[in-house]
Write an enzyme that holds these catalytic residues in place. Structure first.
Site, PDB file in Angstrom:
ATOM      1  N   SER A 310      -7.098  -6.060  -4.907  1.00 30.71           N
ATOM      2  CA  SER A 310      -8.090  -5.188  -5.283  1.00 30.71           C
ATOM      3  C   SER A 310      -8.235  -4.650  -6.685  1.00 30.71           C
ATOM      4  CB  SER A 310      -8.306  -4.057  -4.125  1.00 30.71           C
ATOM      5  OG  SER A 310      -8.479  -4.629  -3.017  1.00 30.71           O
ATOM      6  N   THR A 311      -6.930  -4.398  -7.207  1.00 29.98           N
ATOM      7  CA  THR A 311      -7.058  -4.117  -8.633  1.00 29.98           C
ATOM      8  C   THR A 311      -7.588  -5.032  -9.630  1.00 29.98           C
ATOM      9  OG1 THR A 311      -4.774  -4.842  -8.747  1.00 29.98           O
ATOM     10  CG2 THR A 311      -4.907  -2.651  -8.562  1.00 29.98           C
TER      11      THR A 311
END
Ligand SMILES: [Zn+2]
Length: 645
Positions: A310-311
């Site tokens: 998700s980063t």
């Protein structure tokens, strides 16, 4: 023609006769020498020797940004014996065996050996060497050399690296900056006879060594120690395989800390740090040993790729905002999955996030929102941004062995691959690549080169070279970058990164929980990336924990640790909190004056600190350094760092 007088003619004949006799004698003599004395003359020429001794160059220091020495070469001596010059073999052997703590018989055997130069011991303390010199015994030679020493032991080991005994860098900054650090060895040439004794009346030819220059880096030993301590604590608590914390200035790429665990002792880099391997070390072949050492020395922030999870949504969001395929208040609906080309790809929240705006989608880290954005962009446009952020290239960081991103060929990207890339799967990048791209996304669009080296200094500390690293402008528009910053700030104030919120500071960030491959193994990498202050970020932190046990969410495992780190390093870096009227009433914001703890034992310091908690670095008897300094004001709930030595 005039007649020559008789007396004159006689003299001429005599002179010619004498000359003829002399010439004949010379011919005979030369013939004799060539025939009978040739061997003797060859021997004589061979017995003239040049003895060359190396004058070793002192390797330059490596400093942190405040000139704290991270790596230094200190003087050591090597002791040898010139057999032919020794007058009393037993006295020499006795002196050397005593001073160098060696076996007398072994030393005596070496002293009696009929060789030109016999080495007895290297890496001898200069004070011991001076005692030997002072004894004044003939035949002992003392040469100066240097030994590399790392005052902080294992700290930033994979980054600083180490140099071998020949002053050649082996890994890390020691390799990259070797040409500056190494210096040039000198030499002494001495004309000697066959026995190694200097010929009378000859001069020594001396070419002095040129010491290496000093490397100044952006590393900050205080931040590095703090990050390392928090990282090791987290790895222990989560029984994780490994982890890293990187602290970088996202505006110029200077790295303040790169903590990696496990690390190793730079003063003993050939001893394996893994207990299981250490136990069977002797039975391993040299190839396996070398592989194990290489693995230990490996800097996985730079050398290894992983699926960021998700980063990476920061990058998808930057592309989507740049291409105008999404509006901040636009609504999406998450039912717990999205069907892409007949494949049901799940959101991490199985029950779904329901109706949400794009901003809420970022806060929730909702996978269907980011799948939708990637599909709207299309593979070709999405790939243009991957190239803009240079995931297909090395970051250019000043440490060798860097890996590049691994991604599908754009022609092979179908809807499923594209959708999953949107939320950070189906692409593998290095942690450093992620950090550089995220920095560009929030710093106004500048793609910086992450680096450690800042300056090359001479021995007096004068700047010889200011190191410069490339910057690529306008990777994203300044406006897009600003929008993204404020969206990412809401991740901390309202979303999954709330555990990193610190009263008085504005922070933007993104959490991630990446599933390692194969997904069936159910192993994870928890991570958290954040930056502060939001509008003019000076600090960006990325923390990764590889294979935590139990709870593995990045927002739970990493965000609170990064909060603890920032609470301490932001005031240290002079980034002061700004409180709203409401916040300044909060108990955690009330302040106390830092007491003077220097010279105290740990228990005395604990008492004197009153309410403030201590963070203890080092294992010595008394406090030799503290941060913040006595008299400064700190929040009652912040900690005082003390060094014991
Ligand atoms: Zn969702």
């Amino acid at each position: 023609m005039a007649r020559i007088p008789t007396g004159y003619r006689l003299r001429l004949v005599v002179t010619m006769l004498v000359c003829t006799v002399l010439i004949l004698a010379l011919i005979v003599r030369v013939g004799y020498i060539q025939l009978y004395r040739g061997e003797y003359l060859t021997d004589l020429a061979d017995n003239l020797h040049y003895r060359e001794r190396t004058l070793y160059a002192r390797r330059g220091d490596i400093l942190d940004r405040n000139n704290v020495v991270l790596s230094r070469s200190s003087s050591v001596c090597s002791i040898s014996v010139i057999h032919a010059q020794v007058e009393d073999t037993q006295a020499v052997a006795r002196l050397l065996s005593e001073k160098l703590e060696l076996n007398y018989d072994e030393v005596l055997a070496k002293v009696e050996k009929k060789v030109a130069l016999q080495n007895i011991k290297t890496r001898v303390d200069p004070e011991v060497a001076e005692e030997i010199r002072a004894a004044g015994l003939a035949g002992i030679q003392i040469d100066e050399n240097f030994k590399r020493y790392y005052p902080f032991g294992s700290l930033a080991s994979q980054t600083i690296g180490f140099a071998g005994s020949d002053s050649q860098g082996i890994i890390g900054l020691e390799v990259t900056y070797n040409p500056y650090l190494q210096g040039i060895n000198g030499s002494i040439l001495t004309l000697t006879n066959a026995k190694g004794i200097r010929l009378e009346g000859t001069e020594e030819l001396r070419a002095e060594a040129t010491a290496g220059n000093t490397l100044k880096t952006s590393l900050d030993i205080v931040i590095q120690q703090y990050a390392q301590q928090l990282l090791e604590r987290t790895i222990q608590q989560k029984n994780a395989k490994r982890g890293a914390i990187i602290v970088m200035n996202p505006d110029n790429g200077e790295i303040y800390a790169m903590a990696i665990a496990p690390d190793f002792d730079l003063n003993d880099p050939f001893t394996i740090n893994d207990e299981a391997l250490a136990a069977q070390w002797e039975s391993m072949d040299s190839t396996s040993q070398m592989n194990a050492l290489n693995q230990m020395w490996r800097n996985f922030c730079i050398n290894d790729t992983y699926e960021p999870g998700s980063t990476f949504k920061i990058i998808t969001a930057a592309a989507a905002l740049s291409e105008n395929v999404v509006q901040l208040e636009e609504t999406f609906s998450c039912g717990g999955a999205l069907t892409v080309a007949d494949r049901r790809i799940r959101c991490h929240k199985t029950g779904g996030h329901g109706m949400e705006t794009f901003v809420q989608g970022v806060q929730n880290s909702c996978n269907p929102v980011f799948m939708t954005l990637a599909l709207r962009l299309g593979a070709e446009t999405f790939y243009e941004y991957l190239q803009e952020f240079q995931f297909d290239k090395k970051t250019g960081i000043d440490i060798s062995g860097e890996a590049v991103g691994i991604m599908y060929d754009v022609a092979d990207v179908g809807p499923v691959e594209l959708a999953t890339m949107g939320f950070g799967q189906s692409i593998a990048i290095t942690p450093m690549q992620l950090m550089r791209a995220a920095a560009a996304a929030v710093n106004g669009g500048k793609l910086i080169t992450p680096h450690f080296g800042t300056q090359i200094l001479d021995h007096e500390g004068n700047v010889l070279t200011t190191l410069e690293f490339p910057v690529t402008e306008n990777v994203v528009d300044a406006e897009v970058s600003q929008t993204l910053r404020s969206v990412l700030e809401t991740v901390i104030t309202e979303g999954g990164g709330s555990k990193a919120a610190i009263t008085g500071y504005d922070i933007g960030g993104k959490t991630a929980t990446s599933q390692k491959l194969p997904r069936s193994a159910k192993k994870y990498i928890s991570s958290f990336l954040c930056f502060t202050p939001v509008e003019d970020a000076q600090i960006m932190t990325l923390m990764l924990i590889d294979e935590p046990e139990g709870i593995y969410y990045g927002g739970t495992v990493c965000a609170p640790v990064v909060k603890e780190l920032l609470e301490n390093i932001l005031p240290y870096l002079g980034i002061q909190p700004e409180y709203t009227a409401e916040e300044s009433q909060l108990p955690e914001v009330s302040q106390i004056e830092v007491p003077d703890l220097l010279g105290m034992s740990l228990s005395e310091a604990k008492r004197a600190a009153g309410g403030a908690a201590l963070d203890v670095l080092g294992t010595g008897e008394q406090v030799v350094e503290q941060f913040p300094s006595p008299g400064e004001m700190i929040n009652t709930d912040s900690k005082i760092i003390v060094y014991l030595d």
